[in-house]
Write a protein that holds these residues in place. Sequence first.
Motif, PDB file in Angstrom:
ATOM      1  N   MET A  26      86.523   0.421  71.188  1.00 17.86           N
ATOM      2  CA  MET A  26      86.671   1.859  71.320  1.00 17.86           C
ATOM      3  C   MET A  26      85.712   2.566  70.366  1.00 17.86           C
ATOM      4  O   MET A  26      85.188   1.960  69.423  1.00 17.86           O
ATOM      5  CB  MET A  26      88.109   2.274  71.021  1.00 17.86           C
ATOM      6  N   ASN A  27      85.492   3.856  70.593  1.00 18.82           N
ATOM      7  CA  ASN A  27      84.756   4.686  69.646  1.00 18.82           C
ATOM      8  C   ASN A  27      85.747   5.231  68.625  1.00 18.82           C
ATOM      9  O   ASN A  27      86.850   5.629  68.986  1.00 18.82           O
ATOM     10  CB  ASN A  27      84.082   5.854  70.364  1.00 18.82           C
ATOM     11  N   ARG A  28      85.332   5.264  67.347  1.00 17.01           N
ATOM     12  CA  ARG A  28      86.222   5.799  66.313  1.00 17.01           C
ATOM     13  C   ARG A  28      85.437   6.722  65.389  1.00 17.01           C
ATOM     14  O   ARG A  28      84.316   6.412  64.991  1.00 17.01           O
ATOM     15  CB  ARG A  28      86.867   4.668  65.507  1.00 17.01           C
ATOM     16  N   ILE A  29      86.043   7.863  65.059  1.00 17.78           N
ATOM     17  CA  ILE A  29      85.417   8.819  64.143  1.00 17.78           C
ATOM     18  C   ILE A  29      86.417   9.261  63.081  1.00 17.78           C
ATOM     19  O   ILE A  29      87.627   9.238  63.305  1.00 17.78           O
ATOM     20  CB  ILE A  29      84.903  10.069  64.884  1.00 17.78           C
ATOM     21  N   GLY A  30      85.924   9.680  61.945  1.00 22.17           N
ATOM     22  CA  GLY A  30      86.770  10.344  60.966  1.00 22.17           C
ATOM     23  C   GLY A  30      87.088  11.740  61.457  1.00 22.17           C
ATOM     24  O   GLY A  30      86.192  12.477  61.871  1.00 22.17           O
ATOM     25  N   CYS A  31      88.378  12.119  61.439  1.00 20.30           N
ATOM     26  CA  CYS A  31      88.773  13.443  61.934  1.00 20.30           C
ATOM     27  C   CYS A  31      90.218  13.712  61.551  1.00 20.30           C
ATOM     28  O   CYS A  31      91.061  12.810  61.637  1.00 20.30           O
ATOM     29  CB  CYS A  31      88.610  13.526  63.447  1.00 20.30           C
ATOM     30  N   THR A  32      90.519  14.938  61.177  1.00 16.61           N
ATOM     31  CA  THR A  32      91.875  15.292  60.737  1.00 16.61           C
ATOM     32  C   THR A  32      92.702  15.934  61.848  1.00 16.61           C
ATOM     33  O   THR A  32      93.832  16.363  61.596  1.00 16.61           O
ATOM     34  CB  THR A  32      91.818  16.267  59.549  1.00 16.61           C
ATOM     35  N   MET A  33      92.176  16.013  63.066  1.00 18.16           N
ATOM     36  CA  MET A  33      92.970  16.611  64.145  1.00 18.16           C
ATOM     37  C   MET A  33      94.183  15.745  64.461  1.00 18.16           C
ATOM     38  O   MET A  33      94.154  14.527  64.318  1.00 18.16           O
ATOM     39  CB  MET A  33      92.104  16.823  65.391  1.00 18.16           C
ATOM     40  N   THR A  34      95.237  16.394  64.936  1.00 18.32           N
ATOM     41  CA  THR A  34      96.529  15.744  65.152  1.00 18.32           C
ATOM     42  C   THR A  34      96.913  15.770  66.632  1.00 18.32           C
ATOM     43  O   THR A  34      96.104  16.082  67.501  1.00 18.32           O
ATOM     44  CB  THR A  34      97.608  16.452  64.328  1.00 18.32           C
ATOM     45  N   GLY A  35      98.186  15.435  66.926  1.00 20.12           N
ATOM     46  CA  GLY A  35      98.683  15.414  68.288  1.00 20.12           C
ATOM     47  C   GLY A  35      98.426  16.711  69.029  1.00 20.12           C
ATOM     48  O   GLY A  35      98.509  17.800  68.466  1.00 20.12           O
ATOM     49  N   GLY A  36      98.147  16.607  70.325  1.00 17.88           N
ATOM     50  CA  GLY A  36      97.714  17.751  71.122  1.00 17.88           C
ATOM     51  C   GLY A  36      96.234  17.643  71.420  1.00 17.88           C
ATOM     52  O   GLY A  36      95.728  18.173  72.405  1.00 17.88           O
TER      53      GLY A  36
END
Length: 385
Positions: free
Chosen positions: A322-332
């Motif tokens: 899979m592709n993975r990035i650092g990010c603080t976004m949450t559910g939704g």
Amino acid sequence: MPSIRRSTAAAAALVALLAGTATACGPDDQAAGGAAADQKDQADGGFKLPKGAPTSLDDLKKWKDGGWQDWDKWARDAKDFANPVIKDHWKSDRLAKAKTSPEIGVKATGTGSEFDGTDPEPQPVTAEQVARPYHQHMAPVGKIFFDSPKGPMVCSGTIVEDPAHPGKSNLVWTAGHCVHSGKRGGWMRNIVFVPSYNDNGVPMNQVNNTPSQQVTPYGRFWADWITTSGEWINMGSEKSGNGGSAYDFAVLHVKPENGSGKSLQETVGNAARVWFNSPAANQLGSLDAFGYPAAPPYDGARMMNCPARPGRLVMQQGTPAMNRIGCTMTGGTSGGGWFVNRGGKLTLVSNTSISSNAHTWLAGPHLGPEAQRVFADISQKFANQ
């Protein structure tokens, strides 16, 4: 990883691609549940409800309220999918009450991976607000609303180009878990897409007092057909990330609730291309992930963006990285598009599927042959319509 400053500049350039162009306002996919049953407007006399759909006023109330709490009473197979339009079911107040899908749907049990092919865990990237009004900056991005046994929920989605209907696409890309619960569940209900939701980004506690033309600037579009992967339906889990997450994608074909003759792309004025079989994440360079995070500290009212450089994450040996990035976004944020600038065109290369427990990173599927097959199935089905 590039600095936040440099990545922010790249994000601004990517968003600029859309400025001024929006309108003013594995297993066989079909057999595994990759397509919905044909649906026609009841008015033309051709509508035939599949097994399990509402056939009485009492059934309709349960359907509208997302009742029948047990998944075994929800349609699972392709032939049993139904999403009849219920006008005004999704008014502004109900849109505002919809909750995040469970921790971005399929939640990783840890923050790393012991499998070969996984790159080091990325540093978190703080999500940034997208410039408003959204229809002038990221018009193809919007929110997906649906009813589940746990009540009304939300995901994110993107209008994508349809090669069978150039300039007139009715296709929306999202995550598989936003439309089907996977191996232990069934199809969601009352699935709609709202492009440029909450156009001016007012706080969620003010949405009910905001004119509807700002909350749903282009209206509501109901899914009348859906494709997702057989791998997701047979392997996917809403409780923990596993090999099914590598196939966690879906495509919706939609129609306007108001019966307008215009396509979704014509109505909104833009759509993103899909890049299948793009380079592996560690060779892709920088990208930007968009969505409407709804779990704290976010409230689901604002479109957010994480500019980052992706790496690889293998959830189960034998499944694609899979592709993975650092990010603080949450559910939704689930289903939200990951984009690159390819030849001056907004281009989708993945969608949000899972996150870390601490919401420091997101991962999405690499769109390989399986995704291309899912997309081709729905495009070809409506090619002559």
